[in-house]
Design a protein around this motif. Structure first.
Motif: not given
Length: 124
Positions: A32-41
Motif C-alpha cells: 500500500y505504501a512505500m517509504g524512505w528511512f535513514r540511519q546515521a552512525p
C-alpha cells in the motif's frame, strides 16, 4: 514476499543533489505504501518520506520538507527520492521500505519489507 533494491547513493558536497531509486519486485500487489528511512552512525533509524503505491499523498519529515521529493513510477515499480540542497546532517544509510498497512506509516515497525540500504555522504 517483496524484494527491494536501492541505488543512487554516493558522495556529494553540501548544497548538491542526489536521486535515490528503489526497485520493487515480487508480490507488489500487496503493497500500500512505500517509504524512505535513514540511519546515521550511532542513531536510530528515522523516517524521511512516504508515498502510496499508487503515487499519491507524499508525506515528509520536517527535516527534509522542501528539499526532498518522493515520487513513484508505476510502470517501473520504482520509487525515487530526489534530494536537493543536501546538508552534512543528511549523511546516513538510506533505506527503502514497503508497507501493507492501509495508511502512510512513519514508524519502522509498520513496514514489512526493507532494502539493503545505500550510503549517502554529504561533505561540508
Amino acid at each position: 514476499q517483496v524484494q527491494l533494491v536501492e541505488s543512487g547513493g554516493g558522495l556529494v558536497q553540501a548544497g548538491g543533489s542526489l536521486r535515490l531509486s528503489c526497485a520493487a519486485s515480487g508480490r507488489t500487489f500487496s503493497i500500500y505504501a512505500m517509504g524512505w528511512f535513514r540511519q546515521a552512525p550511532g542513531k536510530e533509524r528515522e523516517f524521511v518520506a512516504a508515498i502510496t503505491w499508487s503515487g499519491g499523498n507524499p508525506y515528509y519529515a520536517d527535516s527534509v520538507k522542501g528539499r526532498f521529493t518522493i515520487s513513484r513510477d508505476n510502470a517501473k515499480s520504482t520509487v525515487y527520492l530526489q534530494m536537493n540542497s543536501l546538508k552534512p546532517e543528511d549523511t546516513a544509510v538510506y533505506y527503502c521500505a514497503a508497507s501493507r498497512s492501509r495508511w502512510l506509516p512513519v514508524r519502522t515497525e509498520e513496514y514489512d519489507y526493507w532494502g539493503q540500504g545505500t550510503q549517502v555522504t554529504v561533505s561540508s
